[in-house]
Design a protein around this motif. Structure first.
Motif, PDB file in Angstrom:
ATOM      1  N   ARG A   9       0.811  -1.218   0.000  1.00 58.29           N
ATOM      2  CA  ARG A   9       0.000   0.000   0.000  1.00 58.29           C
ATOM      3  C   ARG A   9       0.844   1.268   0.000  1.00 58.29           C
ATOM      4  O   ARG A   9       1.902   1.326   0.622  1.00 58.29           O
ATOM      5  N   ILE A  10       0.313   2.280  -0.689  1.00 58.23           N
ATOM      6  CA  ILE A  10       0.852   3.637  -0.644  1.00 58.23           C
ATOM      7  C   ILE A  10      -0.245   4.541  -0.088  1.00 58.23           C
ATOM      8  O   ILE A  10      -1.362   4.578  -0.613  1.00 58.23           O
ATOM      9  N   ASN A  11       0.078   5.262   0.976  1.00 60.32           N
ATOM     10  CA  ASN A  11      -0.908   6.035   1.739  1.00 60.32           C
ATOM     11  C   ASN A  11      -1.641   7.055   0.864  1.00 60.32           C
ATOM     12  O   ASN A  11      -1.023   7.920   0.234  1.00 60.32           O
ATOM     13  N   GLN A  12      -2.980   6.892   0.828  1.00 64.13           N
ATOM     14  CA  GLN A  12      -3.855   7.789   0.056  1.00 64.13           C
ATOM     15  C   GLN A  12      -3.475   7.845  -1.429  1.00 64.13           C
ATOM     16  O   GLN A  12      -3.917   8.744  -2.156  1.00 64.13           O
ATOM     17  N   GLY A  13      -2.668   6.904  -1.863  1.00 65.76           N
ATOM     18  CA  GLY A  13      -2.263   6.862  -3.258  1.00 65.76           C
ATOM     19  C   GLY A  13      -1.428   8.049  -3.694  1.00 65.76           C
ATOM     20  O   GLY A  13      -1.370   8.373  -4.886  1.00 65.76           O
ATOM     21  N   ARG A  14      -0.743   8.686  -2.757  1.00 68.46           N
ATOM     22  CA  ARG A  14       0.030   9.884  -3.105  1.00 68.46           C
ATOM     23  C   ARG A  14       1.511   9.682  -2.852  1.00 68.46           C
ATOM     24  O   ARG A  14       1.908   9.169  -1.804  1.00 68.46           O
ATOM     25  N   ILE A  15       2.302  10.100  -3.838  1.00 68.71           N
ATOM     26  CA  ILE A  15       3.752  10.141  -3.674  1.00 68.71           C
ATOM     27  C   ILE A  15       4.247  11.509  -4.129  1.00 68.71           C
ATOM     28  O   ILE A  15       3.594  12.188  -4.926  1.00 68.71           O
ATOM     29  N   GLN A  19      -6.735   4.945  -5.992  1.00 68.17           N
ATOM     30  CA  GLN A  19      -7.062   4.603  -4.603  1.00 68.17           C
ATOM     31  C   GLN A  19      -8.032   3.422  -4.637  1.00 68.17           C
ATOM     32  O   GLN A  19      -9.234   3.603  -4.770  1.00 68.17           O
ATOM     33  N   ASN A  20      -7.492   2.235  -4.517  1.00 68.89           N
ATOM     34  CA  ASN A  20      -8.306   1.029  -4.719  1.00 68.89           C
ATOM     35  C   ASN A  20      -8.401   0.152  -3.478  1.00 68.89           C
ATOM     36  O   ASN A  20      -8.882  -0.977  -3.575  1.00 68.89           O
ATOM     37  N   ASN A  21      -7.982   0.670  -2.310  1.00 69.82           N
ATOM     38  CA  ASN A  21      -8.058  -0.140  -1.100  1.00 69.82           C
ATOM     39  C   ASN A  21      -8.114   0.775   0.115  1.00 69.82           C
ATOM     40  O   ASN A  21      -7.094   1.306   0.535  1.00 69.82           O
ATOM     41  N   PRO A  59      -5.826  -0.753  -9.539  1.00 69.31           N
ATOM     42  CA  PRO A  59      -6.756  -1.761 -10.060  1.00 69.31           C
ATOM     43  C   PRO A  59      -6.331  -2.355 -11.402  1.00 69.31           C
ATOM     44  O   PRO A  59      -6.840  -3.405 -11.798  1.00 69.31           O
ATOM     45  N   LYS A  60      -5.428  -1.687 -12.103  1.00 71.78           N
ATOM     46  CA  LYS A  60      -4.904  -2.224 -13.362  1.00 71.78           C
ATOM     47  C   LYS A  60      -3.398  -2.481 -13.243  1.00 71.78           C
ATOM     48  O   LYS A  60      -2.635  -2.280 -14.179  1.00 71.78           O
ATOM     49  N   GLY A  61      -2.995  -2.931 -12.040  1.00 69.27           N
ATOM     50  CA  GLY A  61      -1.596  -3.253 -11.802  1.00 69.27           C
ATOM     51  C   GLY A  61      -1.123  -4.394 -12.685  1.00 69.27           C
ATOM     52  O   GLY A  61      -1.893  -4.997 -13.448  1.00 69.27           O
ATOM     53  N   SER A  70      -6.439   1.086  11.156  1.00 71.61           N
ATOM     54  CA  SER A  70      -7.639   0.328  10.816  1.00 71.61           C
ATOM     55  C   SER A  70      -7.898   0.255   9.316  1.00 71.61           C
ATOM     56  O   SER A  70      -8.783  -0.478   8.866  1.00 71.61           O
ATOM     57  N   THR A  71      -7.126   1.009   8.504  1.00 70.86           N
ATOM     58  CA  THR A  71      -7.241   0.931   7.044  1.00 70.86           C
ATOM     59  C   THR A  71      -6.074   0.131   6.442  1.00 70.86           C
ATOM     60  O   THR A  71      -5.824   0.217   5.244  1.00 70.86           O
TER      61      THR A  71
END
Length: 379
Positions: free
Chosen positions: A109-115, A126-128, A137-139, A235-236
């Motif tokens: 996982r990458i937090n909030q999908g941000r780098i 953001q798929n999880n 989702p298209k990894g 919890s996420t």
């Protein structure tokens, strides 16, 4: 260039005809190769079979670079298939899963999908639980790798990931090489290059059940992890940024114990947050691939799996989200905790944790990672 690829393709086909079984012949694990032959996004998918002189068999599809089956002997000499998966490419396409996959660009996982790279914030899918998981989702687990069967024990897979693939920067060329050794080990080597600064973290996501019968939970498996510390999650399922000791907690596998011994102790908040084990352990091995990172044993079959890696971490995932809605090979329903995943990796969310081992790949550099899954028997 066209002539080169044509020649390479002809050579690959000739080599494949020498090293692969006829496409209508079932594998030792009972797979029908014709059920893996189709086109996805104008690319051909197939099933590739590796065998060694000891009789071990590994079947791999280039759809997602997935290990589909692993046949190894148990303590009585009977061959057992020790990984979860599907018996047709249609199921891999239609039923979202990570079974056996070569994960990229970024495992976990990458937090909030941000780098942030060089001051620029990049928003990933953001798929999880609001985070980017396993490349989005298209990894790469849902993409077709170009397959090159080197010989009867070696398969090289290549993925050319364009700049902006799931919004990750850089044109990346990644390779995964599966080598089946004569001592019943699968040696997986990853490499990647880029033309633009990016992040990368690859792994294999096989779901192991060493009993050979995934209708049974793998919670009786005995697990050892060579790690004094782990990275807790909220919890996420996102790492908090802490590194905590395993000592005197249910996270301690420095002394081998059953996976299920403490797994339902939700008074320990980490097991509640993870819905069981879904955490990264900080390995004591310091990148030394000759040192044992983890070991899993089925008391029923005596089959053992030793894991060696040059990675700093390993994600142990106890199949908590399997819920009986997926039917796998041989019509077996996969219930909760039917498996254990041992994913060698850099730590989750490392792009946002500069104090942790770096996952940044620059132009001119080559990413290299290695994982060895070595099988044996204890009687």
């Amino acid at each position: 260039m066209k002539n080169y690829f044509l020649s390479a393709g002809i050579a690959a086909c000739i080599l494949a005809s020498c090293t692969q079984k006829p496409e209508t012949q079932l594998t030792l694990s009972g797979l029908n190769p014709t059920k893996f032959q189709t086109e996805v996004n104008n690319a051909q998918t197939n099933l590739y079979t590796l065998k060694n002189k000891a009789g071990m068999e590994v079947c791999i599809t280039n759809f997602g670079g997935r290990i589909v089956s692993i046949m190894v002997p148990d303590k009585n000499g009977n061959m057992q298939d020790v990984v979860l998966g599907f018996d047709s490419i249609a199921d891999y396409i239609n039923v979202p899963s990570d079974f056996g996959a070569s994960i990229g660009r970024y495992a976990n996982r990458i937090n909030q999908g941000r780098i942030v790279l060089d001051g620029d914030t990049i928003q990933l899918p953001q798929n999880n639980f609001g985070h980017c998981l396993h490349g989005g989702p298209k990894g790469w687990q849902y993409q077709v790798y170009n397959a090159n069967p080197i010989d009867g024990t070696t398969l090289e897979l290549t993925r050319i990931s364009p700049d902006g693939d799931e919004n990750f920067p850089g044109n990346v060329t990644a390779k995964v090489t599966y080598k089946l050794t004569e001592d019943n080990a699968i040696d997986i080597k990853y490499s990647a290059t880029t033309d633009k600064k990016t992040v990368i973290n690859m792994t294999n996501h096989s779901y192991f059940n060493l009993s050979g019968n995934p209708a049974k939970a793998a919670t009786d498996h005995i697990l050892y992890v060579n790690a004094d510390n782990y990275t807790p999650v909220d919890s996420t399922f996102m790492t908090t940024g802490e590194i905590l000791p395993v000592k005197d907690t249910p996270m301690d596998f420095t002394t081998p114990k059953a996976v299920g011994q403490d797994i339902n102790n939700y008074d320990f908040i980490q097991l509640k947050n993870g819905n069981g084990y879904d955490h990264n352990w900080v390995l004591n091995t310091n990148g030394d691939i000759t040192k044992l990172a983890a070991k899993l044993t089925s008391p029923e079959t005596g089959i053992t799996l030793e894991v060696y890696t040059n990675e700093p971490g390993i994600q142990v995932y106890s199949g908590n989200f399997l819920d009986g809605t997926v039917t796998g090979k041989k019509g077996i329903v996969y219930n909760q905790r039917a498996s254990v995943c041992l994913e060698t990796q850099h730590y989750p969310d490392s792009p946002n944790k500069p104090e942790w081992p770096s996952v940044i790949l620059e132009p001119g550099q080559t990413y290299n990672s290695e994982c060895i899954f070595k099988f044996g028997v204890e009687k």
